[in-house]
Scaffold this motif. Structure first.
Motif, PDB file in Angstrom:
ATOM      1  N   SER A  79      -2.548  -7.240   8.170  1.00 36.38           N
ATOM      2  CA  SER A  79      -1.326  -7.344   7.402  1.00 36.38           C
ATOM      3  C   SER A  79      -1.057  -8.647   8.534  1.00 36.38           C
ATOM      4  O   SER A  79       0.483  -8.537   8.642  1.00 36.38           O
ATOM      5  CB  SER A  79      -0.469  -6.643   6.677  1.00 36.38           C
ATOM      6  N   SER A 103       3.409 -10.628   5.490  1.00 35.30           N
ATOM      7  CA  SER A 103       2.218  -9.496   6.303  1.00 35.30           C
ATOM      8  C   SER A 103       1.614  -9.757   4.779  1.00 35.30           C
ATOM      9  O   SER A 103       0.281  -9.384   4.757  1.00 35.30           O
ATOM     10  CB  SER A 103       2.532  -8.443   6.697  1.00 35.30           C
ATOM     11  N   THR A 104       2.582  -8.682   4.150  1.00 30.41           N
ATOM     12  CA  THR A 104       1.792  -8.570   2.407  1.00 30.41           C
ATOM     13  C   THR A 104       2.745  -9.497   1.084  1.00 30.41           C
ATOM     14  O   THR A 104       2.421  -9.262  -0.243  1.00 30.41           O
ATOM     15  CB  THR A 104       2.489  -7.378   2.984  1.00 30.41           C
ATOM     16  N   LEU A 155      -2.209 -10.018   4.070  1.00 30.50           N
ATOM     17  CA  LEU A 155      -3.331  -8.788   4.123  1.00 30.50           C
ATOM     18  C   LEU A 155      -4.081  -8.734   2.904  1.00 30.50           C
ATOM     19  O   LEU A 155      -5.445  -9.017   3.039  1.00 30.50           O
ATOM     20  CB  LEU A 155      -2.248  -7.277   3.978  1.00 30.50           C
TER      21      LEU A 155
END
Lengths: 403, 352
Positions: A279, A236-237, A272
């Protein structure tokens, strides 16, 4: 005995009160999207006796999430737990395996933060909050890395100067071990293949972190994460794989500020960083038709999974199953479909109807012709943690130095 | 007779190869497993120190004067987005190269100095530049892009391959003799090794990254590394970027595993004494081949090349069955050993 399990993800806090030894879940829930830049606000999904309640809150930290969860528990009049059990993402020489925490071990907790800078700090904050607010309740930690202790040396070693590796404890540890172990055991039971003969690739695709694990005879032989949870897939990040020279280039760009580089790689990269809008890969899927960046982000996310899948299929040779699990793996059929597409060489074929209509877990979603079973298994790290905490209590294990 | 001089800038030296051009043999075809390519006669080869600005020019001056080449070719490691094929060098080329110095701070300045020196000695020599990254200019976005913030990607941080000249020559050779072959896993066994997945002449996946350091460990390069490791080393040791770069490029790889200076070729000539290095190398090759197979959904041919192509003979017998066993249907991939060196590939390309 009632065990309250806390499972901190990078942007979530799962909790479950489990009655042991029967493993009955009394209540549980998840705080989602903690302090994350997503289209939806944070929320607490609380479930008890088949009833689901959703509380929408602006939750900025795991500590805040913990307080909110304990408030809900108290308001609803549940009994206090007999023990708290926590997932610890990565241990150290002092806390190298599952353990009950005593006074001495609390002093080592701070040292663990840097070993997994996204996960360990919130876990440690929650452990400290438990101690402060409920000093009489014992606490246990269960390690995510234990399952990966079977990874052979040629897979866990990095080709760096070996004196440096030894001095700094540099090796592949692998992560998400509690989940990979749980879902592989469940899948082997479901497919009726003895665990000691079960070869699989477990795809733990979470809303925060994600990793693939190659499992041979029920044991982990490789994991896409490495020394830290930063390596491997696009998350996600987190950036996942990165040329080490790029990191040095970034360092020059940031004028030698390593903490800034660390923050960029851990918190501003991945889905993201690529999309610039969210994200959460689910948001990206929704946006992909109208937004080119989102479409490209999804392609990159999938491509990295496919490449690792190919690597592990090749390493294992004979594979019984591909397992999809965790938030994205369990609930986003499109991801499963696209990962399994164009894998004819390996004999992988998904049944699109079955895939789109998963109603129970585990579920098989491969076509009849597929040479490798594709299954969706709901992970239950909390049950696995509770079982292991229970074993610790039974053995009256105390903290041991594992040096 | 006319001469061609090929320059290969390396870490500390520039290698040179002077060929007497064998125009009449350009179309000669031999088995891929043998020495192949046009039969230019190698008159002389060697290496000179010319990497740093203060290096003496005498050797190169006397070389050019003595052999009076009509053509000069320079291998350039990095061409970025500006160079997606070989170019005949003019003033504009030098301007373009100067803009790439930040991306390739060791290689490009040495190349520019070399071009200027050759032009100074003999202004009529035609100089052609051959870029290793050019073959990978068409790498699909989903393979070339790192999952970083877009603002960082503007610094031309993207994945390339760094043995593009060899991979392309391998593809051309195979395609010429086996037109039915579409999907090739091309394994270049050089001091910094590299695997590329090539479909119909286009690369679709590469083991290298923004630099050749990423991917498979080499003689002294670390290969794939968790980004968190360098952060940890810096936090604990405060080495600084330059020393860290020295560690990952010159003090790592199979030599670090073996605990002695060693090449990939050495590892497999004496596998018993270098068990750990051999195991790690084979495992990394297998992982990358698996990625290549997934990227292409199969493969028709496996090709070995590079300076240590001899090492392939030691582990190909192990690798081929490993790759065959995963196919759902029995199949028989073609295996090629490509012996031409990069300077010979450049010589052939130049004159074809």
């Amino acid at each position: 005995m009632n065990i309250l399990v806390f499972n901190c993800g990078s942007s979530s806090l799962k909790y479950k009160m489990i009655s042991m030894p029967e493993g009955k879940e009394l209540f549980g829930g998840e705080v989602q999207r903690i302090a994350s830049k997503t289209a939806k606000p944070s929320e607490i999904i609380h479930e008890a006796e088949g009833t689901k309640e959703i509380f929408v809150e602006d939750i900025k930290s795991h500590l805040e999430a913990f307080s909110e969860v304990m408030n809900i528990i108290e308001k609803k009049g549940y009994n206090k737990p007999d023990i708290f059990a926590h997932r610890l993402v990565k241990g150290s020489n002092q806390i190298g395996k599952d353990a009950l925490l005593d006074e001495a071990s609390f002093s080592f907790l701070e040292d663990l933060k840097e070993l997994a800078p996204i996960h360990n700090p919130p876990i440690i904050e929650v452990i400290k909050a438990c101690k402060e607010n409920y000093p009489e309740v014992p606490q246990a930690v269960v390690l995510d890395t234990s399952f990966h202790l079977t990874i052979p040396d040629y897979a866990y070693m990095y080709a760096l100067p070996q004196n440096l590796c030894k001095e700094l404890g540099i090796r592949k540890f692998g992560f998400h071990g509690i989940s990979h172990q749980y879902v592989s055991e469940e899948a082997s039971k479901y497919l009726n293949i003895p665990l000691e003969k079960f070869n699989a690739i477990s795809c733990h695709l979470g809303s925060g972190g994600a990793s693939l694990c190659a499992i041979k005879g029920g044991k982990s032989i490789d994991n896409t994460m490495g020394f830290s949870p930063l390596q491997g897939l696009v998350m996600s990040t987190r950036c996942g794989n990165l040329d080490p020279s790029v990191l040095l280039k970034m360092l020059a760009y940031e004028e030698g500020d390593f903490s800034k580089v660390n923050k960029i790689l851990n918190k501003k990269s991945g889905v993201l960083g690529l999309s610039g809008i969210s994200s959460d890969i689910r948001d990206i899927i929704k946006a992909k038709e109208k937004d080119k960046k989102s479409a490209a982000t999804l392609e990159i996310y999938l491509w990295r999974i496919k490449k690792y899948l190919g690597s592990y299929l090749t390493v294992l040779g004979k594979v019984d199953a591909i397992i999809f699990t965790d938030t994205i793996g369990e609930t986003v059929p499109l991801i499963r479909e696209l990962v399994c597409r164009n894998m004819d060489f390996f004999g992988i074929e998904i049944d699109e109807m079955k895939n789109r209509n998963v109603e129970k877990y585990p579920s098989e979603i491969s076509s009849i012709e597929s040479k490798i079973k594709i299954v969706v298994v709901k992970t239950n790290e909390e049950l696995s943690i509770a079982k292991r905490a229970c074993t610790l209590l039974e053995n009256e294990s105390v903290l041991v130095e594992t040096n | 007779m006319e001469n061609l001089i090929v320059f290969i800038p390396e870490s500390f030296f520039i290698k040179y190869f002077v060929y007497e051009i064998g125009w009449n043999n350009l179309t000669s075809e031999k088995e891929l497993s043998e020495k192949s390519g046009p039969e230019h006669k190698l008159l002389i080869s060697g290496k000179v120190k010319f990497r740093s600005p203060g290096s003496k020019k005498d050797n190169i001056i006397s070389l050019v004067k003595n052999y009076n080449p009509k053509f000069a070719a320079i291998r350039v490691l990095y061409g970025g987005k500006k160079f997606n094929k070989e170019v005949v060098c003019d003033n504009l080329t030098i301007e373009k190269l100067e803009k790439l110095v930040a991306q390739s701070p060791l290689d490009i300045p040495a190349v520019i100095r070399l071009i200027k020196l050759i032009k100074e000695i003999s202004p009529n020599i035609e100089i052609k530049l051959f870029f290793e990254t050019a073959f990978f200019a068409s790498l699909p976005d989903y393979e070339q892009v790192y999952a970083l913030d877009k603002s960082l990607l503007k610094m031309d941080i993207r994945r390339y391959g760094y043995h593009g000249l060899i991979h392309k020559a391998v593809y051309d050779k195979i395609k010429n003799e086996n037109p039915e072959v579409r999907k090739i896993i091309s394994i270049c066994l050089d001091p910094v090794p590299e695997i590329a997945a090539v479909i119909d002449g286009k690369p679709i996946m590469t083991s290298s990254g923004a630099t050749p350091v990423e991917g498979i460990p080499g003689d002294t390069t670390c290969g794939e590394l968790d980004p968190g490791i360098l952060i940890l080393i810096e936090e604990k040791k405060k080495y600084g970027a330059e020393t860290l770069n020295e560690i990952i490029t010159r003090q790592s790889g199979l030599s670090a595993i073996a605990g002695k200076q060693i090449t990939i070729s050495d590892v497999f000539k004496d596998e018993k004494d270098n068990k750990k290095a051999a195991k790690i190398f084979k495992y990394k090759i297998l992982l990358q081949c698996g990625s290549a197979i997934a990227a292409m959904d199969g493969f028709d041919a496996l090709a070995f090349s590079g300076r240590y192509v001899d090492a392939a003979h030691y582990f190909a017998d192990w690798l081929i069955p490993e790759l065959k066993r995963i196919a759902v249907k029995e199949f028989f991939p073609k295996i090629f050993y490509f012996n031409d060196s990069v300077e010979k590939v450049i010589a052939n390309e130049y004159l074809n």
